[in-house]
Design a protein around this motif. Structure first.
Motif, short mmCIF file in Angstrom:
data_model
loop_
_atom_site.label_atom_id
_atom_site.label_comp_id
_atom_site.label_asym_id
_atom_site.label_seq_id
_atom_site.Cartn_x
_atom_site.Cartn_y
_atom_site.Cartn_z
N ASP A 1 3.56 5.82 1.33
CA ASP A 1 2.83 5.72 -0.08
C ASP A 1 3.42 4.78 -0.57
N ILE A 2 4.00 3.54 -0.28
CA ILE A 2 5.10 3.10 -1.53
C ILE A 2 3.66 2.10 -1.64
N ASP A 3 2.47 0.92 -1.48
CA ASP A 3 2.31 0.28 -1.51
C ASP A 3 1.50 0.62 -2.96
N ASN A 4 0.30 2.56 -1.99
CA ASN A 4 -0.65 2.47 -3.52
C ASN A 4 0.35 3.35 -4.56
N LEU A 5 1.26 3.56 -4.14
CA LEU A 5 2.25 3.51 -5.58
C LEU A 5 2.75 3.52 -6.70
N LYS A 6 3.21 1.79 -5.70
CA LYS A 6 3.62 0.33 -6.23
C LYS A 6 2.99 0.15 -7.34
N ALA A 7 1.08 -0.19 -6.49
CA ALA A 7 0.37 -0.32 -7.19
C ALA A 7 -0.32 0.34 -8.71
N ALA A 8 -0.27 2.03 -8.84
CA ALA A 8 -0.09 2.74 -10.04
C ALA A 8 0.92 2.84 -10.84
#
Length: 470
Positions: A377-384
């Motif tokens: 989830d880290i890439d999607n969460l970081k962008a969010a």
């Protein structure tokens, strides 16, 4: 209507007795015929006495008594059936609380009113939805004619949401005990099962400070003691020179300090993940139930602090939005928004949630994302979080599965356990790195076991409040 155990046992006993009589009769008859054949002497005119003739007559008499007794029993059973053919005049009133708490036993009281003149023996059970567990049912009791009786049983809610009782079933034993009469009483009732919000209920009459002290939360002190002016008061030992109001001091000819309080009228928004990330379980509650408890407790503390609390769900087809509310009494409104939520099997898109939230809310707020963060989830969460942090302060509350913490402490005894150990270590390392990356980007993170999330989340909120960052 059906025959009772008493009637079945009685008829079964009579059938067994009849079988014994039949076998005895066959044996006596064969023995008598054998004796008669051996006693015939030459002449066909002379009658020789048959030794078994008296025995046959006794057997006939026993058979006659058996049939007579069976007929009497059947006659009594038919009379009992005829007397029990009418519906019994019974009323059942159920006394329910306004709501139930998940996982907390509740005593339910039933008032049974026997309007007939007959003494009744009753077995009672209730029909309800699967979200309720009533292992003490059915209840067996007796009630005299023209009387009222109260009976209790414990009810355990096992799932949040709407629950209902459809009817009460009675199995009444007839007057002579030969028949069981089923009777249905329609008494529909509906109630709500809320998260078990015991910390709030227990602290309703206590001050916020006392409640926080009971939870063992240690607040981070800050110079200046808040940012909003509250009142003037006499100078106390320990006050800083910056707190002294020199104009008031000169007027009163004694040191006067300014008293500050934490800034109020701020907003806290919860973005609650209803997807598959929180479908795990710890003890009797799911991760999602622990997350709901944390949202409710933190909301209550924030409302008591004078802040507004809002809510947005994601990871479910029916997303919910609650605009910020103030006043501690509105905790009931928040609870009504959450009590019937259930986790789904959908994957959550954090970036999409952030975009939707920004379209709805522009005013700066503390945005708390509650989920169980995985390395994937880290890439999607970081962008969010980068998108949200342009306008808001962002916190991520992640639920950590204790299963891995417990598994990693177990001894390695064979190849399979060694492989499992290595896999868990690798997984935990990736998760730690993922959360560390978020921290480095300025995102506040709280990694907590599910059962401690409510305490850790309140603690992080109060630390932010006292530090002046929020």
């Amino acid at each position: 209507m059906r025959p009772s155990i008493t009637l079945i046992k009685l008829l079964s006993g009579f059938c067994f007795l009849g079988l014994i009589i039949f076998v005895a009769r066959v044996f006596d008859t064969s023995h008598t015929l054998a004796g008669a054949g051996g006693s015939l002497v030459g002449s066909s005119i002379t009658r020789v006495p048959i030794p078994g003739e008296q025995s046959i007559n006794e057997t006939h008499f026993i058979v006659f008594l058996w049939w007579l007794a069976l007929a009497v029993i059947l006659l009594i059973a038919m009379i009992d059936l005829w007397l029990a053919r009418h519906r019994f005049d019974i009323t059942v009133k159920r006394h329910l609380p306004k709501s139930l708490a998940l996982g907390a036993f509740e005593k339910i009281t039933l008032t049974v009113i026997n309007n007939s003149s007959r003494h009744l023996r009753i077995k009672l059970t209730e029909l309800h939805t699967d979200s309720l567990d009533s292992s003490q049912l059915p209840l067996e009791f007796s009630i005299a004619g023209q009387s009222t009786k109260s009976i209790d049983y414990n009810l355990l809610p096992t799932q949040r949401g709407e629950a209902s009782f459809t009817s009460t079933w009675l199995r009444i034993t007839s007057g002579w005990g030969f028949w069981l009469v089923n009777q249905k009483i329609d008494n529909f009732a509906q109630l709500k099962i809320y998260p078990n919000f015991a910390p709030i209920a227990q602290s309703a009459g206590a001050t916020l400070e006392h409640h926080i002290a009971k939870m063992g939360i240690h607040l981070q002190q800050r110079r200046g003691e808040g940012s909003d002016f509250h009142q003037l008061r006499e100078f106390r030992e320990g006050d800083s020179m910056r707190q002294i109001d020199w104009n008031a001091t000169s007027r009163h000819h004694k040191p006067v300090s300014r008293d500050y309080q934490d800034e109020r009228d701020q907003e806290v928004f919860f973005l609650l993940d209803c997807g598959r990330a929180l479908r795990g379980k710890e003890d009797e509650l799911s991760f999602f139930d622990h997350a709901l408890n944390a949202v409710l407790l933190t909301s209550y503390v924030a409302l008591r602090q004078g802040d507004g609390v809002g809510l947005m769900t994601f990871g479910t087809e029916q997303q919910r939005w609650l605009a910020p509310l103030k006043n501690p009494a509105n905790i009931n409104v928040i609870m009504n928004q959450l009590y019937d939520l259930q986790s789904t099997t959908q994957a959550s898109d954090f970036l999409e949630v952030a975009q939707n939230f920004l379209q709805r809310r522009k005013k700066r707020a503390l945005v708390i994302i509650i989920s169980s963060i995985r390395d994937s989830d880290i890439d999607n969460l970081k962008a969010a979080t980068q998108l949200l942090s342009r306008q808001h302060m962002v916190m991520i509350a992640s639920l950590r599965d204790r299963y891995f913490d417990e598994k990693i402490t177990q001894p390695v005894e064979n190849l399979n356990s060694a492989l499992a150990y290595c896999a868990i270590v690798d997984y935990l390392k990736k998760q730690t790195i993922a959360l560390a990356k978020l921290k480095q980007s300025g995102i506040i993170t709280a990694d907590s076991p599910p059962s401690l999330l409510h305490l850790n989340l309140v603690q992080e909120y109060l630390r932010l409040k006292k530090s002046g960052r929020f």
